[in-house]
Design an enzyme around this catalytic site. Structure first.
Site, PDB file in Angstrom:
ATOM      1  N   ASP A   1       1.565  -0.324   5.253  1.00 49.11           N
ATOM      2  CA  ASP A   1       0.912   0.957   5.572  1.00 49.11           C
ATOM      3  C   ASP A   1      -0.565   0.770   5.240  1.00 49.11           C
ATOM      4  O   ASP A   1      -1.024   1.108   4.153  1.00 49.11           O
ATOM      5  CB  ASP A   1       1.543   2.073   4.737  1.00 49.11           C
ATOM      6  CG  ASP A   1       1.106   3.459   5.179  1.00 49.11           C
ATOM      7  OD1 ASP A   1       0.357   3.559   6.177  1.00 49.11           O
ATOM      8  OD2 ASP A   1       1.489   4.443   4.535  1.00 49.11           O
TER       9      ASP A   1
ATOM     10  N   CYS B   1       0.869  -1.188   0.000  1.00 46.23           N
ATOM     11  CA  CYS B   1       0.000   0.000   0.000  1.00 46.23           C
ATOM     12  C   CYS B   1       0.900   1.231   0.000  1.00 46.23           C
ATOM     13  O   CYS B   1       0.789   2.124   0.843  1.00 46.23           O
ATOM     14  CB  CYS B   1      -0.945  -0.002   1.190  1.00 46.23           C
ATOM     15  SG  CYS B   1      -1.852  -1.553   1.421  1.00 46.23           S
TER      16      CYS B   1
ATOM     17  N   CYS C   1      -2.348   5.717   9.685  1.00 44.73           N
ATOM     18  CA  CYS C   1      -2.424   7.117  10.107  1.00 44.73           C
ATOM     19  C   CYS C   1      -3.757   7.347  10.808  1.00 44.73           C
ATOM     20  O   CYS C   1      -4.464   8.315  10.551  1.00 44.73           O
ATOM     21  CB  CYS C   1      -2.217   8.082   8.945  1.00 44.73           C
ATOM     22  SG  CYS C   1      -3.322   7.833   7.541  1.00 44.73           S
TER      23      CYS C   1
ATOM     24  N   ALA D   1       1.583   3.789  -2.229  1.00 41.83           N
ATOM     25  CA  ALA D   1       1.316   5.126  -2.782  1.00 41.83           C
ATOM     26  C   ALA D   1       1.062   6.146  -1.658  1.00 41.83           C
ATOM     27  O   ALA D   1       0.459   5.795  -0.646  1.00 41.83           O
ATOM     28  CB  ALA D   1       0.116   5.069  -3.721  1.00 41.83           C
TER      29      ALA D   1
ATOM     30  N   ASP E   1       0.719  -1.353  -4.792  1.00 43.57           N
ATOM     31  CA  ASP E   1      -0.511  -0.641  -4.443  1.00 43.57           C
ATOM     32  C   ASP E   1      -1.615  -1.097  -5.382  1.00 43.57           C
ATOM     33  O   ASP E   1      -1.360  -1.483  -6.534  1.00 43.57           O
ATOM     34  CB  ASP E   1      -0.325   0.871  -4.540  1.00 43.57           C
ATOM     35  CG  ASP E   1      -1.332   1.633  -3.691  1.00 43.57           C
ATOM     36  OD1 ASP E   1      -0.992   1.996  -2.555  1.00 43.57           O
ATOM     37  OD2 ASP E   1      -2.474   1.855  -4.161  1.00 43.57           O
TER      38      ASP E   1
ATOM     39  N   GLY F   1       6.106   8.049  -0.319  1.00 44.63           N
ATOM     40  CA  GLY F   1       6.976   8.735   0.633  1.00 44.63           C
ATOM     41  C   GLY F   1       7.850   7.783   1.428  1.00 44.63           C
ATOM     42  O   GLY F   1       9.064   7.978   1.551  1.00 44.63           O
ATOM     43  N   LYS F   2       7.247   6.722   1.935  1.00 45.40           N
ATOM     44  CA  LYS F   2       8.004   5.754   2.737  1.00 45.40           C
ATOM     45  C   LYS F   2       8.910   4.910   1.845  1.00 45.40           C
ATOM     46  O   LYS F   2       9.993   4.500   2.261  1.00 45.40           O
ATOM     47  CB  LYS F   2       7.038   4.887   3.549  1.00 45.40           C
ATOM     48  CG  LYS F   2       6.174   5.695   4.518  1.00 45.40           C
ATOM     49  CD  LYS F   2       5.175   4.804   5.230  1.00 45.40           C
ATOM     50  CE  LYS F   2       4.206   5.629   6.058  1.00 45.40           C
ATOM     51  NZ  LYS F   2       3.297   6.455   5.206  1.00 45.40           N
TER      52      LYS F   2
END
EC number: 2.1.1.176
Length: 446
Positions: free
Chosen positions: A326, A257, A379, A259, A281, A262-263
């Site tokens: 993520d 996952c 998040c 997209a 993704d 950043g990670k």
């Protein structure tokens, strides 16, 4: 009204249209805010974002005032004018816009919204709001003060009986801009000097060796080194993923996952000598952003579209040394950055997300080597998606053990929950699991 109003852009009409699209059509701010911002000068783009997102932060109070001032709700193609009225109320009660401009320009925006016949109504509502001094009459209902839907406020109170007020206050602040410096291109000290040379105020973020926090809100593509890949925009909480996963040279790593990437980029910057990094993704459009970001940062990575819950459709059968999951989540930890999230989610969504998260982590576990590491991340600030999710996973899997990120963790209360505003970070959750051959769950010390 699915397209921006009027060929000649009107700031307040466009802001009302953004709020209307989010609240009435379930569009995200990403989908509609950029559409209208491109119609305006840069200084006005910031105003559009500030006003439309401000309305979403204060929506329950604005709705309460509007119900007091409107004899009956507006319907059909007139409904968008309610959102214009709330924008006017927001300007009068919560912004630095002069009262005269707030009233006059909001009334004039009815023309751009093709509702000139409601000009008198809008004017009367805003004038009555001023006359009755309603801005001084705020609700004492803590849920309305928090600016949240009932379901989310109740969940936060249940999950954090002692801290929910601090959390809701942080959700209504404006988040700082964090940059992650690409250590393969430039040092943090060198980049801070580059920012100082163009009069952009910034500081090195404590506890984050690659992070800079901007004190000046600025045009990101105009910053030094943007085109050269010197940095990426990434909140401090998200910057913990790579150091928590601890990738080592010559390992196979899955960023699931992934997209917008950043990670993914940070994993390569922390460990450029990986044998293989797969960025996976489900969303092809969002994967295009991963590709764009990797090109700008000048990173080489394998990008693949696939359903994380169905590894048989994309996995080559070689076990991974480390997996970063993520997971899809409610995004309740980043509401301060995206106020629309609170109005785009509902309680039923949380139940479906919890089921999806469990399905994905169960599907990925067999692709991890014995002795390998899986870092689960969201998040979110909701326990159902985080602590409860990982506690149940540990209870189901005798070959899963907890490798703590904090001293307070136990298998019954696993993971690190970062709350919004903590060390200036977004709300985030991490839990690190080790796969072993043991038949009993165990706690692995650092």
């Amino acid at each position: 009204m699915n397209t921006p109003p009027a060929k000649t852009p009107d700031l307040r009409a466009d802001a009302a249209w953004v709020v209307f699209q989010i609240l009435e059509h379930g569009k995200s701010s990403r989908d509609c805010l950029n559409t209208v911002q491109l119609r305006h000068a840069p200084k006005d783009r910031a105003w559009l974002q500030e006003m439309s997102m401000g309305v979403l932060r204060q929506l329950p109070q604005l709705q309460l005032w509007m119900r007091q001032l409107l004899d009956k709700p507006l319907k059909g193609n007139k409904k968008i004018v309610e959102h214009l009225i709330m924008l006017g109320l927001y300007q009068l009660a919560f912004s630095r816009v002069s009262a005269h401009a707030a009233v006059a320009e909001t009334v004039n925006a009815t023309q751009a919204l093709k509702a000139p016949g409601l000009k008198g109504l809008v004017n009367a509502v805003l004038r009555n709001f001023q006359r009755q001094e309603l801005s001084q009459q705020r609700s004492e209902d803590p849920r309305i003060q928090a600016g949240l839907p009932k379901w989310l406020y109740k969940m936060l109170v249940a999950d954090y009986p002692e801290h929910h007020q601090t959390i809701t206050q942080a959700m209504n602040t404006v988040a700082p801009i964090w940059l992650r410096i690409n250590r393969l291109k430039v040092s943090r000290e060198e980049y801070l000097q580059a920012l100082a040379q163009v009069n952009v105020k910034a500081e090195a973020a404590p506890h984050h060796p690659d992070a800079v926090i901007l004190h000046t809100r600025t045009d990101i593509p105009g910053l030094p080194g943007f085109d050269e890949g010197w940095f990426a925009v990434q909140d401090g909480a998200a910057q913990l993923a790579a150091p928590y996963l601890q990738p080592a040279p010559h390992e196979r790593v899955l960023d699931c996952c992934a997209a917008p990437g950043g990670k993914t980029g940070h994993l390569l910057e922390r460990q450029p000598d990986l044998a293989h990094l797969l960025a996976l993704d489900f969303d092809a459009q969002r994967l295009a952003r991963v590709s764009e970001n990797m090109q700008r940062l000048q990173h080489q990575v394998t990008i693949q579209q696939g359903d994380a819950s169905m590894p048989e459709s994309w996995w080559d059968g070689q076990l991974f040394d480390r997996i970063l999951l993520d997971a899809p989540c409610s995004a309740t930890g980043v509401i301060r950055r995206h106020p629309d999230i609170r109005w785009l989610r509902n309680k039923a969504d949380i139940e479906q997300l919890v089921l999806l998260q469990a399905t994905i982590v169960e599907a990925l576990w067999p692709t991890l080597k014995p002795g390998g590491t899986l870092l689960y991340a969201t998040c979110s600030v909701l326990r159902a998606e985080n602590t409860d999710q990982m506690r149940k996973f540990l209870a189901r899997h005798a070959d899963a053990s907890l490798q703590p990120l904090t001293d307070a963790e136990t298998p019954e209360c696993p993971g690190r929950q970062i709350l919004p505003g903590e060390q200036q970070m977004d709300g985030f959750y991490y839990c690190r699991l080790i796969k072993s051959h043991n038949t009993e769950p165990r706690l692995q010390s650092e």
